[in-house]
Design a protein around this motif. Sequence first.
Motif, PDB file in Angstrom:
ATOM      1  N   LYS A  86       1.126   3.856  -3.085  1.00 25.22           N
ATOM      2  CA  LYS A  86       0.683   5.234  -2.882  1.00 25.22           C
ATOM      3  C   LYS A  86       1.829   6.225  -3.121  1.00 25.22           C
ATOM      4  O   LYS A  86       1.614   7.316  -3.657  1.00 25.22           O
ATOM      5  N   SER A  87       3.025   5.850  -2.720  1.00 23.74           N
ATOM      6  CA  SER A  87       4.179   6.739  -2.899  1.00 23.74           C
ATOM      7  C   SER A  87       4.547   6.880  -4.370  1.00 23.74           C
ATOM      8  O   SER A  87       4.969   7.959  -4.810  1.00 23.74           O
ATOM      9  N   ILE A  88       4.412   5.804  -5.135  1.00 27.56           N
ATOM     10  CA  ILE A  88       4.685   5.876  -6.578  1.00 27.56           C
ATOM     11  C   ILE A  88       3.673   6.802  -7.253  1.00 27.56           C
ATOM     12  O   ILE A  88       4.043   7.655  -8.073  1.00 27.56           O
ATOM     13  N   ILE A  89       2.401   6.650  -6.886  1.00 25.19           N
ATOM     14  CA  ILE A  89       1.366   7.548  -7.420  1.00 25.19           C
ATOM     15  C   ILE A  89       1.682   8.992  -7.032  1.00 25.19           C
ATOM     16  O   ILE A  89       1.614   9.909  -7.850  1.00 25.19           O
ATOM     17  N   GLY A  90       2.038   9.179  -5.752  1.00 27.81           N
ATOM     18  CA  GLY A  90       2.376  10.509  -5.263  1.00 27.81           C
ATOM     19  C   GLY A  90       3.578  11.104  -5.978  1.00 27.81           C
ATOM     20  O   GLY A  90       3.622  12.312  -6.238  1.00 27.81           O
ATOM     21  N   PHE A  91       4.541  10.259  -6.307  1.00 30.19           N
ATOM     22  CA  PHE A  91       5.741  10.702  -7.028  1.00 30.19           C
ATOM     23  C   PHE A  91       5.347  11.363  -8.347  1.00 30.19           C
ATOM     24  O   PHE A  91       5.841  12.442  -8.694  1.00 30.19           O
ATOM     25  N   PHE A  92       4.447  10.731  -9.083  1.00 26.82           N
ATOM     26  CA  PHE A  92       4.046  11.277 -10.381  1.00 26.82           C
ATOM     27  C   PHE A  92       3.124  12.490 -10.231  1.00 26.82           C
ATOM     28  O   PHE A  92       3.219  13.443 -11.015  1.00 26.82           O
ATOM     29  N   ILE A  93       2.269  12.471  -9.206  1.00 32.55           N
ATOM     30  CA  ILE A  93       1.415  13.643  -8.958  1.00 32.55           C
ATOM     31  C   ILE A  93       2.285  14.881  -8.744  1.00 32.55           C
ATOM     32  O   ILE A  93       2.067  15.933  -9.359  1.00 32.55           O
ATOM     33  N   PHE A  94       3.276  14.732  -7.881  1.00 30.45           N
ATOM     34  CA  PHE A  94       4.116  15.885  -7.541  1.00 30.45           C
ATOM     35  C   PHE A  94       5.073  16.223  -8.675  1.00 30.45           C
ATOM     36  O   PHE A  94       5.413  17.397  -8.886  1.00 30.45           O
ATOM     37  N   PHE A  97       0.828  -1.204   0.000  1.00 26.34           N
ATOM     38  CA  PHE A  97       0.000   0.000   0.000  1.00 26.34           C
ATOM     39  C   PHE A  97       0.863   1.255   0.000  1.00 26.34           C
ATOM     40  O   PHE A  97       0.657   2.169  -0.805  1.00 26.34           O
ATOM     41  N   HIS A  98       1.856   1.303   0.899  1.00 21.96           N
ATOM     42  CA  HIS A  98       2.696   2.493   1.012  1.00 21.96           C
ATOM     43  C   HIS A  98       3.570   2.693  -0.229  1.00 21.96           C
ATOM     44  O   HIS A  98       3.772   3.835  -0.671  1.00 21.96           O
ATOM     45  N   ILE A  99       4.080   1.591  -0.777  1.00 16.37           N
ATOM     46  CA  ILE A  99       4.901   1.702  -1.989  1.00 16.37           C
ATOM     47  C   ILE A  99       4.053   2.187  -3.161  1.00 16.37           C
ATOM     48  O   ILE A  99       4.448   3.089  -3.907  1.00 16.37           O
TER      49      ILE A  99
END
Length: 284
Positions: A38-46, A34-36
């Motif tokens: 979500k962080s990958i998604i967050g990486f591209f969002i930012f 879950f954390h990995i």
Amino acid sequence: MAMYNFLKFIRISQWQKNFLIFLPFIMANEYSYFHIYKSIIGFFIFSFAASAVYIFNDLLDLPKDRIHPSKKYRPLASNSISKNIAITSLLILMLISLSLGALNDVISIILIYFFLNIIYSSIIKKIKFLDVLLLSSFYIIRIYFGGKLNEIEISSWLYIFCITAFASLVILKRVNEIIKYQLKKSLYTEKNLKILKFLLILNNFLSLLFLIFYLLSDKVLEIYEFPQFLWLLLPLYLFWIININKPALSGKMDDDPVTFVSTNVKSFSTIILMGLVILIAQFS
């Protein structure tokens, strides 16, 4: 060549800053799918948001960039990318980042990031030393974003350490520019070099001090299996500071400290070693 210019235009090399989004779950020792994910998604969002900001700044600073010693070679300033393409790219990237941000309940952070960058570009970048504080905060926003995305509470001492460490990077950039280009009409000139060097030394010292406070905190004792091993971070971090300070103080650093940090062999190797120390302390 066109693709290369476009990737350079959206500053894909700067996306590496967004790996800070992974820091909260790594430092909290909460590895999960879950954390990995979500962080990958967050990486591209930012990353999309950051690229939009870079394009906005390029459009705003176009006249100045065209006469700057190094910035005149940027795609927009050198006419490799047209204004129409720049504006279209800006709108698309903003739309994607905001849409994905809304889907992941972090749109408020992205909006704040956009707002602060507009304030910086229009007002703060013209105010000495205040610009350093705001630029440093952009790194911290990335860490906060990663924590919010993963619903992880971040240690206050870790936050404070990061603030001083990233402030040092921003100051390094200013010092390097003054020495390297001997700028006379910039916000910072040779007259400001002495105070900038003092602030650099101060932030370096404070970051070391706050790293010690973090290592002594109850949070570390809760999270790590072998917290004593983390004390190896101190000499490694000190070596890293010295290694990145030396070229900046002689005007031989890349214009972007983040690029230097990730491409300099000693710097990158030290970061890898610090990462290994953290992993060993977590899983030994």
